[in-house]
Structure formats: C-alpha cells, structure tokens
Scaffold this active site. Structure first.
Site, PDB file in Angstrom:
ATOM      1  N   ASP A  67       0.677  -1.476   0.092  1.00  0.00           N
ATOM      2  CA  ASP A  67       0.289   0.713   0.265  1.00  0.00           C
ATOM      3  C   ASP A  67       0.883   1.364   0.319  1.00  0.00           C
ATOM      4  O   ASP A  67       1.821   0.901   0.097  1.00  0.00           O
ATOM      5  CB  ASP A  67      -1.144   0.193   1.152  1.00  0.00           C
ATOM      6  CG  ASP A  67      -0.437  -0.490   2.506  1.00  0.00           C
ATOM      7  OD1 ASP A  67       0.678  -0.155   2.723  1.00  0.00           O
ATOM      8  OD2 ASP A  67      -0.806  -1.245   3.420  1.00  0.00           O
ATOM      9  N   ASN A 136      -7.372  -2.808  14.763  1.00  0.00           N
ATOM     10  CA  ASN A 136      -8.709  -2.682  14.242  1.00  0.00           C
ATOM     11  C   ASN A 136      -8.597  -4.015  13.430  1.00  0.00           C
ATOM     12  O   ASN A 136      -9.805  -4.428  12.852  1.00  0.00           O
ATOM     13  CB  ASN A 136      -9.526  -1.942  13.582  1.00  0.00           C
ATOM     14  CG  ASN A 136      -8.736  -1.513  12.441  1.00  0.00           C
ATOM     15  OD1 ASN A 136      -7.790  -2.138  11.727  1.00  0.00           O
ATOM     16  ND2 ASN A 136      -9.194   0.054  12.088  1.00  0.00           N
ATOM     17  N   HIS A 138      -7.666  -4.468  10.514  1.00  0.00           N
ATOM     18  CA  HIS A 138      -6.754  -4.446   9.035  1.00  0.00           C
ATOM     19  C   HIS A 138      -5.976  -5.471   8.416  1.00  0.00           C
ATOM     20  O   HIS A 138      -4.328  -5.274   9.165  1.00  0.00           O
ATOM     21  CB  HIS A 138      -7.136  -2.726   8.584  1.00  0.00           C
ATOM     22  CG  HIS A 138      -5.472  -1.978   9.284  1.00  0.00           C
ATOM     23  ND1 HIS A 138      -5.942  -1.158  10.174  1.00  0.00           N
ATOM     24  CD2 HIS A 138      -3.976  -2.145   8.360  1.00  0.00           C
ATOM     25  CE1 HIS A 138      -5.185  -0.788  10.622  1.00  0.00           C
ATOM     26  NE2 HIS A 138      -4.209  -1.113   9.638  1.00  0.00           N
ATOM     27  N   GLU A 143     -10.195  -2.296   5.028  1.00  0.00           N
ATOM     28  CA  GLU A 143     -10.713  -1.362   6.724  1.00  0.00           C
ATOM     29  C   GLU A 143     -11.877  -2.152   7.446  1.00  0.00           C
ATOM     30  O   GLU A 143     -12.706  -2.668   6.428  1.00  0.00           O
ATOM     31  CB  GLU A 143     -10.436  -0.037   7.130  1.00  0.00           C
ATOM     32  CG  GLU A 143      -9.062   1.288   6.655  1.00  0.00           C
ATOM     33  CD  GLU A 143      -8.343   0.649   7.638  1.00  0.00           C
ATOM     34  OE1 GLU A 143      -8.747   0.292   9.306  1.00  0.00           O
ATOM     35  OE2 GLU A 143      -7.872   1.911   8.221  1.00  0.00           O
TER      36      GLU A 143
END
Length: 395
Positions: A67, A136, A138, A143
């Site tokens: 990314d 979280n 991801h 996400e």
C-alpha cells in the site's frame, strides 16, 4: 494456519527473516510482497544483516508493496516509498526496475490501482507476502467495513488507523486520510503469507483471527481462507491475561496471570459480607479495575462449597445455589469458570506443583475450613490394549 509464538519482538523478527531467507535461497527470482509500519522493521534489519553476511541476495528479486498513502510524494519521509528505501531497499542489491509501489502521486488513482493489479498478475503473482495487522484487524489498508474490496483500490482510512499512524507524523491532522492498497483477493492470491503481530495492542485483532468467525469487521479473518499462512507473533499479541480468584471465608484473593506469570495481586476483604451479591459486586469492581489495564480473556474462580450446574452452595459463605459465574460473566463480558477451591488446588499441584511427577495423589487444603482434592490419572490406550473388551461405558 501455522502459528509461531515467540518470546519477544526480536525473536519474532528473526523467525520471519529465516522464512524470507529460505524463500529467497530456494527461489532467487521470487516475487516478494512487503509491508510497512513499525512491526516489520526488525525483520528488515535481520534481512539486511543476512545480506551483509552474504547469506542472501536480492539481485533477482521482484517486489510489490502492499500500500501507499494518497496523496503523498514519493520523497516524503512519511511515504512508504521512503520507508522501504530507508529500512531495506536502499541497503541491499535490489534492482530498482523490479521494485513496485502503488503511486501516491498518481493523477488517476483508479487507473493506478488497475495498472498495479495487472503488474502483479504479469509478474506471475506474489510468492511470499509479508503482512502486519492493525489494532482493528486491518491488513494492508483493508479496513473493517460491511463489505471489502477484492482488488487493489483507493480507500478511506478509519479514525482508529489514523490515530495509530499519527505517531509517525507531526500531528493527527497531518496524517493522510486515504490510501492505495492491495485488496483482499490480491493478498489471498499470494502463494505464501506471513502475518506478523507484536504487542498487547494487537491482541484483540489476533483473538478475532483465532476465533471461528470470518467477518469483514476483522479483515484479517479472511486469511483463514488461504492454504499457507504463518502467523508469527510475540506472547503479548497472542496470549491474553487471565484473572484467577480464590474465595475464602474472610477474603478474596485476585491474581492476574500473563504469559504464565502472576503480574498483579489484589486482596478483597469480605468478612461480614451479608449477601452473595455483595461479594459478586466486590469481585466485579476489582475485575473491572484490572480489565481497564489488562486485556483479560478468561476468569477462573475457586470457592468453598458444592458446585452444581455452575451454581454455588457453601456453608461458610452466603451462597445458596448462587450463580456467581453467570452474574460476573454477564457484567464483565468474558467467560467465567467456577470450581471447588480444593479441586483447583489439586489441579494446580498436578500441573505446576508437587504432583507433577505423580499419577495419583491427594491434596489437603487448610483454611477457614478443611478441604481436599484427589487426582487419579491413567492412560486409556494402555487400558484398551490390556483389556480389549473394555468400552468407554465400562471406564
């Protein structure tokens, strides 16, 4: 999924480096997928050391990064281009023409994502993908959401991810709010995957990964669909803290256990407690205080009395068919196991105490009252071999 639990971050990084080095030496022209963030830095340091010792070479390796922030200049010190150059690419013999990133400077991010996806396919696919994991859950910048994008795409970052990444920027406001990222199917298209997790902040995400669920609310759970994933993590990320409680006639002793060690103790006076509920409330208050600091996954309680269907009846405490476990479980939202305290003591001696070398023994407990537990162990396979007509019903 193969799981390697390491004592600390350094060991985790070394184990990961060994797997990457094996991939490089087995297939020198491998296509490797790299991740950024604080978690893989130790891995990259170990790979650079291996390169300097001439144990590996990157000269025929092709790379694709997971990314990149959007928009961001490649030379920005917070860009992932810059990160990889500083931590790995600029320190080994990689061919610059074989290094690939989604461009944070692209005028048309959608076209950039499609081109990046095509480049991965034209390379023959990623042989080994390295992943980190967000607090979280991801992976990449996929996400938590009601649905997940399958291929390389531009995405908005959640407030939690922006908050977690703000430590790398001057302020939270300067963190980019969008990113280009490989999609879930792009990641799952890799032949092998290494997932790295370090620290207590990642424990909740790893617990979700270890559950039976596959859910878009924890994108890492999609990795369960892949046939060759290795999770490498440290104790803090993998193991949760546990609370052990010993209820006596005069007081309640509370211990917090993490990685096999008691890391905190509390003592609650209950002398003269009028009701079972008052004891439950005192224990609940202590547990909530502990759980504000530690990631507690289970609570075990030893108590005097007879336990039937999880409910306690005790002569020296105000428990009469009292569902202490149910009350605390509902309040604290974690599993709570209740057992007679003498039985707990006997099991403890069997696993870590004086009974470790014995197959049959008795434990006597002396306190406000007298209790005892009996341990008898035997091997069913031997019983069957010596008495083939036995059934489990006979046992």
């Amino acid at each position: 999924m193969k799981i390697i639990v390491c004592e600390n971050y350094a060991e985790m990084s070394k184990k990961a480096a060994e797997i990457v080095a094996e991939q490089i030496n087995t297939k020198p022209s491998s296509v490797l997928g790299f991740a950024t963030g604080s978690t893989p830095i130790g891995l990259y340091e170990d790979l650079v050391e291996m390169y300097n010792e001439k144990k590996i070479s990157f000269k025929d390796i092709t790379t694709f990064n997971l990314d990149e922030y959007y928009p961001i200049n490649d030379e920005n010190e917070q860009s992932y281009h810059y990160f990889m150059k500083e931590n790995l690419f600029g320190k080994v013999d990689l061919d610059a023409s074989k290094i690939h990133f989604p461009s944070g400077e692209a005028e048309d991010p959608e076209s950039e994502c499609a081109a990046y996806e095509n480049a991965i396919a034209e390379s023959g696919g990623i042989d080994l993908q390295i992943l980190g994991i967000g607090r979280n859950g991801h992976i990449g910048f996929n996400e938590p959401d009601t649905s997940l994008n399958t291929r390389t795409h531009i995405t908005d970052l959640t407030p939690d991810t922006i908050d977690a990444n703000s430590r790398f920027f001057e302020s939270k406001e300067s963190v980019p709010t969008r990113a280009l990222t490989m999609g879930i199917l792009t990641i799952l298209g890799s032949k092998k995957i290494i997932l790295l997790a370090s620290g207590r902040s990642k424990h909740s995400a790893i617990s979700g990964l270890m559950s039976n669920d596959i859910t878009t609310s924890n994108p890492s759970t999609m990795l369960k669909l892949h046939p060759d994933v290795t999770l490498i993590c440290d104790y803090e990320a993998y193991y949760d803290a546990k609370i052990g409680i010993d209820i006596g006639g005069m007081s309640v002793k509370v211990g917090v256990v993490e990685n096999g060690e008691i890391i905190e103790r509390k003592n609650i006076g209950i002398d003269g407690a009028a009701t079972g509920m008052s004891i439950a409330n005192a224990i609940g208050d202590a547990c909530e205080e502990i759980m504000s600091e530690y990631n507690v996954g289970h609570i075990g309680i030893g108590t005097p009395g007879i336990i039937k269907d999880g409910k306690i009846t005790a002569a020296n405490l105000p428990f009469d068919d009292f569902d202490l476990g149910g009350i605390l479980g509902e309040r604290l939202n974690v599993p709570v196991k209740i057992e007679n305290d003498a039985n707990c003591a006997a099991l403890a001696e069997y696993h870590v105490g004086a009974g470790r070398e014995s197959k049959r023994f008795i434990t006597i407990t002396l306190g406000t009252g007298i209790g005892g537990g009996i341990i008898i162990t035997f091997v069913l396979s031997r019983l069957y071999s010596e008495n083939p007509d036995y059934s489990t019903k006979d046992v």
